[in-house]
Design a protein around this motif. Structure first.
Motif, mmCIF file in Angstrom:
data_model
loop_
_atom_site.group_PDB
_atom_site.id
_atom_site.type_symbol
_atom_site.label_atom_id
_atom_site.label_comp_id
_atom_site.label_asym_id
_atom_site.label_seq_id
_atom_site.Cartn_x
_atom_site.Cartn_y
_atom_site.Cartn_z
ATOM 1 N N UNK A 110 -37.111 24.324 -0.380
ATOM 2 C CA UNK A 110 -38.233 23.742 0.337
ATOM 3 C C UNK A 110 -39.052 22.805 -0.528
ATOM 4 N N UNK A 111 -39.243 23.180 -1.799
ATOM 5 C CA UNK A 111 -40.000 22.334 -2.715
ATOM 6 C C UNK A 111 -39.284 21.010 -2.965
ATOM 7 N N UNK A 112 -37.984 21.044 -3.095
ATOM 8 C CA UNK A 112 -37.224 19.818 -3.327
ATOM 9 C C UNK A 112 -37.204 18.933 -2.082
ATOM 10 N N UNK A 113 -37.036 19.559 -0.914
ATOM 11 C CA UNK A 113 -37.056 18.791 0.334
ATOM 12 C C UNK A 113 -38.394 18.077 0.502
ATOM 13 N N UNK A 114 -39.480 18.790 0.213
ATOM 14 C CA UNK A 114 -40.814 18.199 0.346
ATOM 15 C C UNK A 114 -40.996 17.009 -0.586
ATOM 16 N N UNK A 115 -40.220 16.965 -1.656
ATOM 17 C CA UNK A 115 -40.312 15.866 -2.619
ATOM 18 C C UNK A 115 -39.310 14.756 -2.312
ATOM 19 N N UNK A 116 -38.678 14.825 -1.131
ATOM 20 C CA UNK A 116 -37.793 13.752 -0.704
ATOM 21 C C UNK A 116 -36.380 13.826 -1.211
ATOM 22 N N UNK A 117 -35.946 15.011 -1.636
ATOM 23 C CA UNK A 117 -34.586 15.192 -2.161
ATOM 24 C C UNK A 117 -33.738 15.886 -1.102
ATOM 25 N N UNK A 118 -32.562 15.360 -0.830
ATOM 26 C CA UNK A 118 -31.611 16.003 0.078
ATOM 27 C C UNK A 118 -31.028 17.242 -0.608
ATOM 28 N N UNK A 119 -30.849 18.343 0.155
ATOM 29 C CA UNK A 119 -30.496 19.626 -0.457
ATOM 30 C C UNK A 119 -29.241 20.220 0.175
ATOM 31 N N UNK A 120 -28.326 20.632 -0.696
ATOM 32 C CA UNK A 120 -27.189 21.466 -0.325
ATOM 33 C C UNK A 120 -27.466 22.852 -0.882
ATOM 34 N N UNK A 121 -27.616 23.843 -0.003
ATOM 35 C CA UNK A 121 -28.019 25.181 -0.444
ATOM 36 C C UNK A 121 -26.902 26.189 -0.215
ATOM 37 N N UNK A 122 -26.625 26.961 -1.248
ATOM 38 C CA UNK A 122 -25.580 27.992 -1.181
ATOM 39 C C UNK A 122 -26.008 29.116 -0.242
ATOM 40 N N UNK A 123 -25.042 29.606 0.541
ATOM 41 C CA UNK A 123 -25.289 30.690 1.490
ATOM 42 C C UNK A 123 -25.418 32.025 0.752
ATOM 43 N N UNK A 124 -25.900 33.093 1.441
ATOM 44 C CA UNK A 124 -26.395 33.157 2.817
ATOM 45 C C UNK A 124 -27.893 32.876 2.884
ATOM 46 N N UNK A 125 -28.382 32.559 4.102
ATOM 47 C CA UNK A 125 -29.799 32.356 4.341
ATOM 48 C C UNK A 125 -30.238 33.172 5.545
ATOM 49 N N UNK A 126 -31.424 33.753 5.444
ATOM 50 C CA UNK A 126 -32.068 34.361 6.607
ATOM 51 C C UNK A 126 -32.447 33.239 7.568
#
Length: 348
Positions: free
Chosen positions: A80-96
């Protein structure tokens, strides 16, 4: 858009390997400053970062390979912090599902893209299985899914099945038959009857290891069944056996379908070695996932495809996974020593 920062150096080692040969460029490692992370930064000749504020000047894309909150980490907060700074994010699973929803809202607010990476769906053997399954479902109605996995990779298993069937809804789960090492869960997925055996065990002293298997999936139809024997192959097609009778009530052995092999391998006969899996196959899957993220980011910049479409699918996947894990219950905790894998020659 090819500059990438990798966040985390546990499983992040696979991501670092993926970036070693292009087409992407590793421009930094974001971590807490451990000796391991510092060593990787030196080895790859990139700066070791400790603050998300340092990322936007170095990278367009970030791989968040840090456990999410649902499994006891802070990966979603970092994403979330990176997205807010304008960076596209690939996040490793799993997520709630709630974590993912927050990330998607942050991505929308910043006009960037957030993708979940279940990794295994990007591997060649799984892609081959999914493609064959989709063709099979076009020819005949799927009658059942019979699957097995470790609890560690159940999220990815449901992603594979969802892609094979063309969707996840509707799903239902019934009472669980508990057992050791496998618990049995029945229900439906994508409206297709499901039987799932889950190794519901974790060794806290070595939490990412001691899996009896990763994924094994069989999709059955009237005409036969398609089996992914292991996450990394092989894939086996087994036509359904049916021997009719002639006018004299004898086996009708001249029917054309009786000349079909009782089982046929689709794709390579030999599955890759574990060295090839970790050193080559998994990194290639990461590169494919990054390529999809980059394409989505470029489409978003050009006002093309909806960047939230994949997010909606993974929200559904996260909710299904939560329902399944709630039904299965807490895993059994074990203390394990390293196993001795056997070769085929030892048992043949």
């Amino acid at each position: 858009m090819k500059r990438v920062v990798v966040c985390g150096t546990g499983f992040g080692q696979i991501y670092l390997s993926a970036l070693a040969d292009g087409p992407f460029e590793l421009t930094g490692i974001l971590a807490r400053g451990s000796a391991r992370s510092a060593g990787y930064a030196r080895a790859y000749g990139v700066p070791l970062l400790t603050d998300p504020d340092q990322v936007p000047g170095l990278a367009d894309l970030a791989c968040v390979v840090v456990r999410s909150g649902v499994v006891g980490g802070e990966g979603s907060e970092l994403a979330g912090a990176l997205l807010a700074r304008g960076v596209h994010v690939l996040q490793e699973h799993p997520l709630h599902a709630d974590e993912l929803a927050r990330c998607l809202r942050a991505a929308r607010a910043a006009s960037v893209v957030h993708h979940v990476n279940t990794l295994y769906v990007h591997l060649d053997p799984v892609r081959r299985f999914v493609e064959a399954a989709r063709r099979l479902c076009e020819l005949q109605k799927p009658l059942y899914v019979d699957a097995a996995c470790s609890v560690h990779v159940a999220y990815a298993l449901f992603d594979i099945i969802g892609r094979a069937l063309g969707g996840l809804r509707p799903w239902t789960f019934g009472p669980v038959a508990e057992g050791t090492p496998f618990s049995c869960l029945t229900g439906t997925i994508g409206g297709v009857p499901l039987t799932l055996r889950v190794q519901n065990q974790i060794a806290p002293n070595d939490p990412d290891a001691h899996l009896h298997l990763l994924h094994r999936i069989t999709l059955g139809t009237e005409g036969g069944n398609l089996t992914l024997v292991n996450t990394h192959g092989p894939i086996v097609w087994s036509p359904r056996m049916y021997v009719g009778r002639d006018a004299d009530d004898r086996f009708a052995l001249e029917e054309d379908h009786l000349r079909l092999p009782s089982a046929t391998l689709l794709g390579p006969e030999q599955a890759p070695t574990f060295q090839e899996i970790v050193g080559s196959l998994w990194p290639s899957g990461v590169r494919r996932a990054l390529t999809e993220l980059r394409q989505a980011a470029e489409d978003t910049a050009g006002e093309g495809a909806d960047p939230l479409r994949q997010g909606q699918y993974y929200l559904t996947l996260s909710r299904l996974w939560l329902d399944a894990t709630a039904a299965i219950g807490r895993p059994e905790l074990l203390v394990q020593t390293p196993p001795r894998p056997l070769s085929a020659a030892e048992i043949s």
